[in-house]
Enzyme design. Sequence first.
Site, PDB file in Angstrom:
ATOM      1  N   TYR A  51     -53.636-119.229  12.818  1.00 30.97           N
ATOM      2  CA  TYR A  51     -53.483-118.043  13.528  1.00 30.97           C
ATOM      3  C   TYR A  51     -52.805-118.339  14.708  1.00 30.97           C
ATOM      4  O   TYR A  51     -51.728-117.503  15.322  1.00 30.97           O
ATOM      5  CB  TYR A  51     -54.555-117.174  13.800  1.00 30.97           C
ATOM      6  CG  TYR A  51     -54.989-116.315  12.644  1.00 30.97           C
ATOM      7  CD1 TYR A  51     -55.532-116.962  11.541  1.00 30.97           C
ATOM      8  CD2 TYR A  51     -54.840-114.863  12.708  1.00 30.97           C
ATOM      9  CE1 TYR A  51     -55.980-116.011  10.441  1.00 30.97           C
ATOM     10  CE2 TYR A  51     -55.066-114.103  11.575  1.00 30.97           C
ATOM     11  CZ  TYR A  51     -55.776-114.749  10.310  1.00 30.97           C
ATOM     12  OH  TYR A  51     -55.944-113.794   9.507  1.00 30.97           O
ATOM     13  N   LYS A  54     -62.970-126.567   3.712  1.00 28.32           N
ATOM     14  CA  LYS A  54     -62.304-127.126   2.597  1.00 28.32           C
ATOM     15  C   LYS A  54     -61.955-128.507   2.914  1.00 28.32           C
ATOM     16  O   LYS A  54     -60.917-129.188   3.373  1.00 28.32           O
ATOM     17  CB  LYS A  54     -60.778-126.431   2.500  1.00 28.32           C
ATOM     18  CG  LYS A  54     -59.970-126.881   1.462  1.00 28.32           C
ATOM     19  CD  LYS A  54     -60.415-126.262  -0.030  1.00 28.32           C
ATOM     20  CE  LYS A  54     -59.691-126.857  -1.230  1.00 28.32           C
ATOM     21  NZ  LYS A  54     -60.239-126.623  -2.348  1.00 28.32           N
ATOM     22  N   ASP A  76     -63.251-122.360  -2.030  1.00 29.41           N
ATOM     23  CA  ASP A  76     -62.940-121.676  -3.272  1.00 29.41           C
ATOM     24  C   ASP A  76     -64.210-121.571  -3.997  1.00 29.41           C
ATOM     25  O   ASP A  76     -64.401-120.439  -4.631  1.00 29.41           O
ATOM     26  CB  ASP A  76     -62.083-122.817  -3.793  1.00 29.41           C
ATOM     27  CG  ASP A  76     -62.438-124.210  -4.011  1.00 29.41           C
ATOM     28  OD1 ASP A  76     -63.238-124.653  -3.281  1.00 29.41           O
ATOM     29  OD2 ASP A  76     -61.861-124.873  -4.556  1.00 29.41           O
ATOM     30  N   ASP A 125     -61.075-114.359   7.121  1.00 32.95           N
ATOM     31  CA  ASP A 125     -60.163-113.102   7.050  1.00 32.95           C
ATOM     32  C   ASP A 125     -60.290-112.868   5.669  1.00 32.95           C
ATOM     33  O   ASP A 125     -60.571-111.858   5.085  1.00 32.95           O
ATOM     34  CB  ASP A 125     -58.866-113.477   7.450  1.00 32.95           C
ATOM     35  CG  ASP A 125     -57.765-112.400   7.094  1.00 32.95           C
ATOM     36  OD1 ASP A 125     -58.186-111.384   7.491  1.00 32.95           O
ATOM     37  OD2 ASP A 125     -56.921-112.603   6.621  1.00 32.95           O
ATOM     38  N   ASP A 141     -62.843-109.764   3.404  1.00 27.63           N
ATOM     39  CA  ASP A 141     -62.199-108.925   2.638  1.00 27.63           C
ATOM     40  C   ASP A 141     -62.934-108.917   1.106  1.00 27.63           C
ATOM     41  O   ASP A 141     -63.117-107.844   0.728  1.00 27.63           O
ATOM     42  CB  ASP A 141     -60.710-108.886   2.376  1.00 27.63           C
ATOM     43  CG  ASP A 141     -59.987-108.014   3.510  1.00 27.63           C
ATOM     44  OD1 ASP A 141     -60.326-107.718   4.593  1.00 27.63           O
ATOM     45  OD2 ASP A 141     -58.873-107.363   3.143  1.00 27.63           O
TER      46      ASP A 141
HETATM   47  C1  IPM Z   1     -58.431-108.674  10.375  1.00 26.79           C
HETATM   48  C2  IPM Z   1     -57.054-108.338  10.025  1.00 26.79           C
HETATM   49  C3  IPM Z   1     -56.228-109.246  10.994  1.00 26.79           C
HETATM   50  C4  IPM Z   1     -56.377-110.961  10.683  1.00 26.79           C
HETATM   51  C5  IPM Z   1     -54.547-109.049  10.906  1.00 26.79           C
HETATM   52  C6  IPM Z   1     -54.244-107.614  10.966  1.00 26.79           C
HETATM   53  C7  IPM Z   1     -53.967-109.683  11.859  1.00 26.79           C
HETATM   54  O1  IPM Z   1     -56.830-108.764   8.756  1.00 26.79           O
HETATM   55  O2  IPM Z   1     -58.689-108.185  11.300  1.00 26.79           O
HETATM   56  O3  IPM Z   1     -59.299-109.053   9.159  1.00 26.79           O
HETATM   57  O4  IPM Z   1     -55.961-111.527   9.854  1.00 26.79           O
HETATM   58  O5  IPM Z   1     -57.435-111.157  11.356  1.00 26.79           O
HETATM   59 MG    MG Z   2     -58.245-109.223   7.434  1.00 29.00          MG
END
Ligand code: IPM
Ligand code: MG
Length: 368
Positions: free
Chosen positions: A145, A194, A226, A250, A254
């Site tokens: 990042y 990893k 993984d 990240d 999700d």
């Molecule tokens: C999150 C989002 C951000 C990230 C993006 C929007 C830059 O996906 O907060 O998870 O990757 O951290």
């Molecule tokens: Mg995200």
Amino acid sequence: MEHKKIAVLSGDGVGPEVMAATLPVLERVGELFGRSFAFTSALVGGAAFDEYGEHLPQETIEVCRRSDAILFGSVGGPLAESDLPKWKGCETRSILALRKTFGLAANFRPATVYPQLEAISPLKRELVHQGIDLLIIRELQGDVYFGEHTLREEGGKRIARDTCEYSEDQIALVAHVAFQAAQKRRSRVTSVDKANVLHTSKLWRDVVREVHKGYPDVELEDMLVDNCALQLVKDPSRFDIIVTSNLFGDILSDLAAGLPGSLGVMPSASLNAQGFGLFEPSGGSAPDIAGKGIANPIAQILSASMMVRFAFGWSDEADAMDRAVVHALEDGARTADIFSGEGRCVSTAEMADAISRRLSTKGGGVRI
Ligand code: IPM
Ligand code: MG
């Protein structure tokens, strides 16, 4: 009366709607518990670009600096307009810039599968009944990042490079946070990396193990990323705390957000070493449903609860908010994203009202 200053950065997309629904819930908490909040709004994302020509104006940073916490909505913009200056780089220029400006290093993303919402979880019933209550702690200051990003041409072909870098100190900070959080939960940390490939991950594993020596009461396991993705789907109840680097966190957060079945119920907190923090829903700005009054305010309300708990140290107030969310779900209130035919389909404002009505000073803590 204790008075907390909150910087309110609603952003764009569904941000302003879910924020407008959340602030009255906080006001009600204040009335019940004898607390008071002073809200100061400031622009960020697309809304800030319209006014100032930039996504994170200095004025907004100043409002945040003068506050005790930042309550953030969402930023993004419609996919079809993503090349317009208003939306280009909007997320990185607002969210990543805020994380860097305030040194927000540890990101808490709890994933709870509510039994009341069993019908919308993609998981098998047996798995939901085992109880899924895990917390992802994601490092937020390092990794690809914030490494150097380059694009060059060689022999007429483009080559892109993103540098991944971690320092010992960055890893140690988030490891301490994870072990301390584990002591307040089920004392189990899974450190995800990893390390069979990456040097940054080898360092990650070493440093986490060193820090672990100071927390003998907490169990630590290492897991490759993984495999972790697989286990999150196959056997999510095995996890208590997952601590991991920025990019893996990240992606895994999700994935974990997919377990309850809607991003609309997933809050988050991002804290710096001094305990100052930003609190935001895990989902994005959802431009497809923005302005319709149907977005789920639960993630924003639970983010406000995390603010009250982490930034102000008011756990009774936070417990009351978490309990009220569960009660509203038990009462059958459902926004469209969590409606599966049972209960009643309500608007953003109605959901927040249903939660407000269930706020009470009585009752124990429920874990969210
Ligand atoms: C999150 C989002 C951000 C990230 C993006 C929007 C830059 O996906 O907060 O998870 O990757 O951290
Ligand atoms: Mg995200």
